[in-house]
Design an enzyme around this catalytic site. Structure first.
Site: not given
Ligand code: HPA
Length: 275
Positions: A29, A60, A82, A84-85, A112, A210-211, A234, A246
Site C-alpha cells: 500500500s 482494477h 489481498h 480480504y478482497e 505497510a 493484512m498481506s 501507524n 487507512h
Molecule cells: N493493522 C493491520 N494492517 C495494517 C495496519 C495495522 O495497524 N497498518 C497498515 N496495515
C-alpha cells in the site's frame, strides 16, 4: 496449484520479457511508486494475463511492470491482491508462481504495517526476520504438485539471512532508520482490537498487517529467496489513543517515499552485484 495455468500465464508473458527477470518485487500500500522507477518498462494489466485473478469490486487490481532497475532485470507487482478482497489464497499467490516460472530467484516483498514494538515510530522501516501466520489457513492447503515444491516446506529461514544482512548494511550506509522484527498477518479488513494487539505482542509480534505471509509461504515452497520490508505506517490499535484510518497508512507511505525508493533501489543494486 494448477501447473498448466501457471505455464499458460508464463507463456503469455515471456515474449514481453526479453531478459528473464531474476528479482521479483511485490509493492504494498502506497509503495507502488517504486514500479515507476523501472526503466524500459513493459506494463501489463493483470486482466490481460491469462489466469490472473480478475478484480472484484475494487475496480482494477493492478499490473505487472517488467524492466530494468539498477541494472537488474526485474518484474514488479504494482498493486497486490489481498485475502480480504475475497480472493482465495491460491489466487492471491498465483502471481508468485508465475514469477517463479519466469525465472525469478529472489523476491522483495513490501507492505505497510502497524507497529507493535514500542521502539517503533510511524515512518520507520522493519526488515522482516520471521512471521506468524494468524490467517487460520495456508495457501498450500490442497493437493501438492511436487514439481512446484515439497509437501511440507521448511520455514526455518523464510526470510533469507543473507538478504537481511545485505538490507541492514545498505540501510546503515544510506543512513535509513531500520529495525528487524516479526511480522504477524491478520486477515483484515477490520483493524485489530487493542486486546488482539496485546495478544500479538505477547506472542512475539513486532508489526501487524493484512498481506505478505501467503506470498512468502508460496515463494519458499518454490525455493525463492525472500526479503521482506515493512513500512511502519501507524502504531497498532491501542498503542496510542488515535483511531486507525487507512488515510494515515497512505500518508505515511507518501511521507517516506523518497527514503523507501532510495533504500529498495540500493538493495536491488547490491543484489544484482552479489549474484
Ligand atoms: N493493522 C493491520 N494492517 C495494517 C495496519 C495495522 O495497524 N497498518 C497498515 N496495515
Amino acid at each position: 496449484m494448477d501447473r498448466q495455468a501457471i505455464e499458460k500465464a508464463a507463456r503469455h508473458l515471456r515474449p514481453l520479457m526479453p531478459t528473464p527477470p531474476k528479482i521479483g518485487l511485490i509493492l504494498g500500500s502506497g509503495l507502488g511508486v517504486l514500479a515507476d522507477e523501472i526503466e524500459e518498462a513493459v506494463r501489463i494489466p493483470y486482466e490481460e494475463i491469462p489466469g490472473f485473478p480478475v478484480s472484484t469490486v475494487e475496480g482494477h487490481a493492478g499490473r505487472l511492470v517488467y524492466g530494468r532497475l539498477e541494472g537488474a532485470s526485474v518484474v514488479a507487482m504494482q498493486g497486490r491482491l489481498h485475502y480480504y478482497e475475497g480472493y482465495s489464497l491460491q489466487e492471491v499467490t498465483f502471481p508468485v508462481r508465475v514469477m517463479k516460472a519466469l525465472g525469478v530467484r529472489e523476491l522483495i516483498v513490501t507492505n505497510a504495517a502497524g507497529g507493535i514494538n514500542e521502539w517503533f515510530q510511524p515512518g520507520d522501516f522493519m526488515i522482516i526476520s520471521d512471521h506468524i501466520n494468524l490467517l487460520g489457513t495456508n495457501p498450500l492447503i490442497g493437493p501438492n504438485d511436487p514439481e512446484l515444491g515439497p509437501r511440507f516446506p521448511d520455514m526455518t529461514e523464510a526470510y533469507s539471512r543473507r538478504l537481511r544482512e545485505l538490507a541492514k548494511e545498505t540501510a546503515a550506509r544510506l543512513g535509513v532508520r531500520v529495525h528487524e522484527g516479526v511480522y504477524v498477518s491478520n486477515t483484515g479488513p477490520s483493524y485489530e482490537t487493542p486486546a488482539e494487539i496485546r495478544m500479538i505482542r505477547t506472542l512475539g509480534g513486532d508489526a501487524v498487517g493484512m498481506s505478505t505471509v501467503p506470498e512468502v509461504i508460496v515463494a519458499r515452497h518454490g525455493g525463492i529467496e525472500v526479503l521482506g520490508i515493512s513500512c511502519i505506517s501507524n502504531m497498532a490499535a491501542g498503542m496510542s489513543d488515535a483511531p486507525l484510518h487507512h488515510d494515515e497508512v497512505v500518508e505515511t507511505a507518501e511521507r517516506v517515499k523518497t527514503d523507501f525508493l532510495r533504500f529498495v533501489k540500493a538493495i536491488v543494486a547490491e543484489m544484482a552485484k552479489s549474484k
